[in-house]
Design a protein around this motif. Structure first.
Motif, PDB file in Angstrom:
ATOM      1  N   LEU A 175      -5.650   0.878   7.375  1.00 17.29           N
ATOM      2  CA  LEU A 175      -4.907  -0.354   7.659  1.00 17.29           C
ATOM      3  C   LEU A 175      -5.018  -0.795   9.118  1.00 17.29           C
ATOM      4  O   LEU A 175      -5.155  -1.992   9.388  1.00 17.29           O
ATOM      5  CB  LEU A 175      -3.437  -0.189   7.261  1.00 17.29           C
ATOM      6  N   PRO A 176      -4.954   0.121  10.109  1.00 14.24           N
ATOM      7  CA  PRO A 176      -5.133  -0.346  11.500  1.00 14.24           C
ATOM      8  C   PRO A 176      -6.491  -0.990  11.763  1.00 14.24           C
ATOM      9  O   PRO A 176      -6.623  -1.775  12.704  1.00 14.24           O
ATOM     10  CB  PRO A 176      -4.974   0.943  12.324  1.00 14.24           C
ATOM     11  N   ILE A 177      -7.499  -0.693  10.962  1.00 23.63           N
ATOM     12  CA  ILE A 177      -8.803  -1.329  11.148  1.00 23.63           C
ATOM     13  C   ILE A 177      -8.821  -2.744  10.576  1.00 23.63           C
ATOM     14  O   ILE A 177      -9.450  -3.651  11.119  1.00 23.63           O
ATOM     15  CB  ILE A 177      -9.898  -0.464  10.481  1.00 23.63           C
ATOM     16  N   LEU A 178      -8.075  -2.952   9.484  1.00 17.14           N
ATOM     17  CA  LEU A 178      -8.078  -4.261   8.842  1.00 17.14           C
ATOM     18  C   LEU A 178      -7.173  -5.263   9.543  1.00 17.14           C
ATOM     19  O   LEU A 178      -7.386  -6.468   9.427  1.00 17.14           O
ATOM     20  CB  LEU A 178      -7.643  -4.116   7.384  1.00 17.14           C
ATOM     21  N   GLU A 195      -6.138 -10.969  12.595  1.00 18.38           N
ATOM     22  CA  GLU A 195      -5.721 -11.685  13.801  1.00 18.38           C
ATOM     23  C   GLU A 195      -6.877 -12.473  14.409  1.00 18.38           C
ATOM     24  O   GLU A 195      -6.684 -13.521  15.004  1.00 18.38           O
ATOM     25  CB  GLU A 195      -5.168 -10.679  14.827  1.00 18.38           C
ATOM     26  N   ASP A 196      -8.113 -12.020  14.279  1.00 18.04           N
ATOM     27  CA  ASP A 196      -9.262 -12.693  14.870  1.00 18.04           C
ATOM     28  C   ASP A 196      -9.722 -13.892  14.048  1.00 18.04           C
ATOM     29  O   ASP A 196     -10.522 -14.691  14.527  1.00 18.04           O
ATOM     30  CB  ASP A 196     -10.431 -11.715  15.022  1.00 18.04           C
ATOM     31  N   ASP A 197      -9.232 -14.052  12.809  1.00 13.63           N
ATOM     32  CA  ASP A 197      -9.664 -15.172  11.987  1.00 13.63           C
ATOM     33  C   ASP A 197      -9.169 -16.506  12.531  1.00 13.63           C
ATOM     34  O   ASP A 197      -9.759 -17.544  12.269  1.00 13.63           O
ATOM     35  CB  ASP A 197      -9.163 -14.991  10.550  1.00 13.63           C
ATOM     36  N   ASP A 198      -8.087 -16.519  13.299  1.00  9.19           N
ATOM     37  CA  ASP A 198      -7.558 -17.776  13.835  1.00  9.19           C
ATOM     38  C   ASP A 198      -8.422 -18.323  14.967  1.00  9.19           C
ATOM     39  O   ASP A 198      -8.367 -19.514  15.278  1.00  9.19           O
ATOM     40  CB  ASP A 198      -6.128 -17.566  14.360  1.00  9.19           C
ATOM     41  N   LEU A 236     -16.542   3.157   9.774  1.00 10.51           N
ATOM     42  CA  LEU A 236     -15.679   3.580   8.669  1.00 10.51           C
ATOM     43  C   LEU A 236     -15.751   5.079   8.406  1.00 10.51           C
ATOM     44  O   LEU A 236     -15.033   5.580   7.542  1.00 10.51           O
ATOM     45  CB  LEU A 236     -16.068   2.831   7.386  1.00 10.51           C
ATOM     46  N   VAL A 237     -16.591   5.777   9.138  1.00 10.84           N
ATOM     47  CA  VAL A 237     -16.738   7.217   8.912  1.00 10.84           C
ATOM     48  C   VAL A 237     -15.593   7.992   9.553  1.00 10.84           C
ATOM     49  O   VAL A 237     -15.054   8.944   8.969  1.00 10.84           O
ATOM     50  CB  VAL A 237     -18.095   7.705   9.444  1.00 10.84           C
ATOM     51  N   VAL A 238     -15.203   7.591  10.756  1.00 10.04           N
ATOM     52  CA  VAL A 238     -14.124   8.293  11.461  1.00 10.04           C
ATOM     53  C   VAL A 238     -12.796   8.197  10.706  1.00 10.04           C
ATOM     54  O   VAL A 238     -12.105   9.218  10.516  1.00 10.04           O
ATOM     55  CB  VAL A 238     -13.996   7.755  12.904  1.00 10.04           C
TER      56      VAL A 238
END
Length: 333
Positions: free
Chosen positions: A127-130, A135-138, A153-155
């Motif tokens: 969830l912290p990655i998504l 927020e950057d879509d605006d 996505l491996v970490v």
């Protein structure tokens, strides 16, 4: 003979056993009546008066001898009378039964708990990655194309797997501690450690206690029932830290450029601090979970309030203690 006389006196004073019961058991036989009367008279004559009255004393009974009563019938009648007295209400003592139900040893790997643990672990680290993407879509109209950005996505996957292993290890360790408590503690102590706390809170709510007494009882029961879970978590955390310490010692022995003595002393200090930190966090989790369970069961419904309060206290305890220690260390600096 004096014992038989006292036994007959006890039967005579017992109001629950009437004459019909005694005659039905065959207890008043001629031989028993004569022997008991003779023993009673002989026991009632003092030793000093035997010189005046003589040693030969006779007891008379109006019951005729019964030749059909044998020794076996006499023992059977005596046994029946003793069983009749043992069934009396005075001798029926009620004892509390402690029912202990152990969960399976590998209950953490059952389908439903394992799926819930997996979902919670993956959501915790993915969830912290998504969230930054949303927020950057605006600002897409004002920024250049950032197609070159790569999200690793491996970490998070490795962290999620480690979290799953940690939680399943804690649950399995608790099952082992429960079996050790059942085998090495008394039945009452093991029952208190393995008690279903929400059901216990519901039973306590039906007793009509004052709110402060109810709060104290629920908090104490939660402290006992949550103790094995916190102990299992502490063991897993300390085991992980000891494994990391051994790994660092092995790696330091392989490297030749590092001062081994200085490095080991520093690692021992770090290990001690981590063990103390884990102990403080687990203790705070246990205490705050007990307090939160008491508050939740008092303010809200007994069962659900206890569960929610215990969960919130378990999560908030380590955070509060870490925040307080951070402020204290900052003030000292």
């Amino acid at each position: 003979m004096s014992g038989i006389a006292l036994f007959m006196d006890l039967l005579r004073k017992n109001p629950s056993i009437n004459g019909q019961t005694l005659h039905a058991t065959g207890l008043y036989s001629a031989t028993l009546a004569a022997s008991s009367a003779a023993a009673y008279i002989a026991a009632g004559t003092p030793f000093a008066s035997r010189a005046l009255f003589g040693e030969k004393r006779f007891a008379f009974c109006d019951a005729a001898p019964t030749p059909s009563l044998s020794a076996g019938d006499y023992l059977t009648s005596l046994k029946t009378a003793s069983e009749t007295i043992s069934r009396h209400d005075v001798l029926n003592y009620s004892t509390k039964e402690y029912s202990i139900e152990l969960k399976p040893l590998f209950s953490a790997f059952q389908p439903r708990p394992f799926v819930m643990t997996t979902l919670r672990s993956f959501l915790l680290f993915y969830l912290p990655i998504l969230v930054p993407k949303v927020e950057d879509d605006d600002n897409d109209d004002f920024l250049p194309d950032s197609s070159d950005d790569h999200v690793d996505l491996v970490v998070p996957f490795k962290k999620s797997v480690k979290q799953i292993l940690r939680e399943t290890s804690v649950v399995t360790t608790r099952r082992v501690l429960e079996r050790l408590a059942v085998h090495h503690f008394s039945q009452r102590a093991a029952w208190k450690l393995l008690k279903d706390v929400p059901k216990s809170a519901m039973r306590k709510a039906n007793r009509g206690m004052p709110f402060y007494t109810y709060f104290f009882c629920v908090s104490r029961t939660t402290f006992r029932g949550h103790f094995l879970g916190v102990a299992a978590s502490w063991l897993v955390q300390v085991g992980i830290e000891c494994y990391r310490y051994v790994r660092d010692v092995v790696n330091s022995n392989k490297s030749e450029d590092v001062d081994v003595d200085f490095d080991r002393s520093q690692q021992v200090k770090v290990l001690g601090k981590k063990v103390c930190g884990a102990t403080v966090r687990c203790g705070a989790s246990l205490v705050f979970a007990s307090i939160g369970a008491g508050i939740g069961a008092t303010v809200f419904r007994p069962s659900s309030g206890q569960s929610i309060g215990c969960l919130l206290g378990d999560m908030a305890g380590p955070i509060i203690v870490t925040f307080c220690f951070a402020n204290v260390s900052h003030l000292e600096l």
